[in-house]
Design an enzyme around this catalytic site. Structure first.
Site, PDB file in Angstrom:
ATOM      1  N   ASP A 102       0.851  -1.204   0.000  1.00  0.00           N
ATOM      2  CA  ASP A 102       0.000   0.000   0.000  1.00  0.00           C
ATOM      3  C   ASP A 102       0.883   1.249   0.000  1.00  0.00           C
ATOM      4  OD1 ASP A 102      -2.436  -1.425   0.144  1.00  0.00           O
ATOM      5  OD2 ASP A 102      -2.141  -1.743   2.281  1.00  0.00           O
ATOM      6  N   ASP A 138       4.301  -0.225  -8.353  1.00  0.00           N
ATOM      7  CA  ASP A 138       4.065   0.710  -9.468  1.00  0.00           C
ATOM      8  C   ASP A 138       4.111   2.154  -8.963  1.00  0.00           C
ATOM      9  OD1 ASP A 138       1.731   0.797  -8.038  1.00  0.00           O
ATOM     10  OD2 ASP A 138       0.420   0.145  -9.677  1.00  0.00           O
ATOM     11  N   THR A 176       1.323 -11.031  -9.427  1.00  0.00           N
ATOM     12  CA  THR A 176       0.237 -10.812  -8.456  1.00  0.00           C
ATOM     13  C   THR A 176      -0.932 -10.134  -9.169  1.00  0.00           C
ATOM     14  OG1 THR A 176       0.863  -8.548  -7.868  1.00  0.00           O
ATOM     15  CG2 THR A 176       1.957 -10.317  -6.644  1.00  0.00           C
ATOM     16  N   HIS A 177      -2.059 -10.025  -8.459  1.00  0.00           N
ATOM     17  CA  HIS A 177      -3.216  -9.324  -9.028  1.00  0.00           C
ATOM     18  C   HIS A 177      -2.888  -7.855  -9.307  1.00  0.00           C
ATOM     19  CE1 HIS A 177      -5.775 -12.745  -7.785  1.00  0.00           C
ATOM     20  NE2 HIS A 177      -6.464 -12.352  -8.838  1.00  0.00           N
ATOM     21  N   PHE A 178      -2.122  -7.238  -8.422  1.00  0.00           N
ATOM     22  CA  PHE A 178      -1.812  -5.825  -8.653  1.00  0.00           C
ATOM     23  C   PHE A 178      -0.873  -5.649  -9.834  1.00  0.00           C
ATOM     24  CE2 PHE A 178      -3.431  -2.630  -5.594  1.00  0.00           C
ATOM     25  CZ  PHE A 178      -4.365  -3.437  -4.974  1.00  0.00           C
ATOM     26  N   GLU A 179       0.008  -6.607 -10.077  1.00  0.00           N
ATOM     27  CA  GLU A 179       0.838  -6.495 -11.280  1.00  0.00           C
ATOM     28  C   GLU A 179      -0.056  -6.580 -12.514  1.00  0.00           C
ATOM     29  OE1 GLU A 179       3.341  -9.488 -12.995  1.00  0.00           O
ATOM     30  OE2 GLU A 179       4.612  -7.959 -13.882  1.00  0.00           O
TER      31      GLU A 179
END
Ligand SMILES: C[S@@+](CC[C@H](N)C(=O)[O-])C[C@H]1O[C@@H](n2cnc3c(N)ncnc32)[C@H](O)[C@@H]1O
Length: 199
Positions: A102, A138, A176-179
């Site tokens: 986060d 990111d 990952t999902h965020f990637e």
């Protein structure tokens, strides 16, 4: 499997959690558990522990592990920071993974970041010689500040080694999902690995 912090042994190790001596890798902030399930499936010779503070994500990740039928991974629902600080032996881990932590954008909230001076010292402390620390994000500001902080306070982690972007072969072929989300939105991702030089 999902473990609550209260049910954990005093010291977290492959022996105490899995009853064997396989190399242990820990992920901080596993979210929905895509990394953990894929890593456990493709590396049966290692054990994997995901630590996730939000109960619904920890349950989601644990369900993913159950569907994948992996016996070398488990989820802990709780705050990673005190576990890292007091419950893991020095020089005992093969790897620590932190993906898309986060960002806590506001300057006054930055001290809440999961990568901070104390946690970085702990990550370096718990890694064995040659152990890896993977950090992807990111958020350029988070990336640059963490790289600078590591150089300043934990030089034993060595120099940042860039990690390559790998072309996805299917819709869930991301670290990952965020990637996945960032790449689908053409948002740049910053990826590094460190390798502990210590004793
Ligand atoms: C932005 S999400 C990224 C999730 C996943 N790593 C990914 O890349 O898809 C960050 C995750 O870290 C978790 N988290 C934040 N602080 C944490 C802490 N102190 N201990 C464990 N998990 C934490 C959040 O609940 C959230 O699921």
């Amino acid at each position: 499997m999902l473990r609550e912090v209260e049910s954990l042994p005093g010291r977290l190790s492959s022996e105490s959690l899995f009853g064997n001596g396989k190399p242990l890798e820990i992920e901080i902030g596993s979210g929905k558990g895509l990394f953990l399930a894929n890593a456990a499936e493709s590396n049966p010779g290692h054990n994997f522990v995901g630590i996730e503070i939000v109960a619904k994500y920890a349950s989601h990740a644990a369900a993913r592990l159950a569907r994948a039928k992996v016996e070398n991974a488990l989820m802990i629902c709780g705050n990673a920071e005190p576990l890292l600080d007091g419950r893991i032996e020095s020089s005992s881990l093969e790897a620590v993974h932190v993906y898309f932590p986060d960002p806590w954008w506001k300057k006054k909230h930055r001290k809440r970041r999961v990568l901070n001076p104390k946690s970085i010292r702990n990550i370096s402390r718990v890694l064995k010689s040659g152990g890896r620390f993977h950090f992807w994000t990111d958020v350029l500001d988070y990336f640059e500040q963490t790289v600078e902080l590591i150089a300043e306070i934990s030089p034993e982690l060595g120099v940042p080694i860039p990690e390559e972007e790998i072309e996805a072969e299917h819709d869930l072929d991301y670290r990952t999902h965020f990637e996945r989300r960032s790449r689908k939105n053409q948002i740049p991702v910053y990826r590094v690995r460190y390798e502990q030089r210590g004793p």
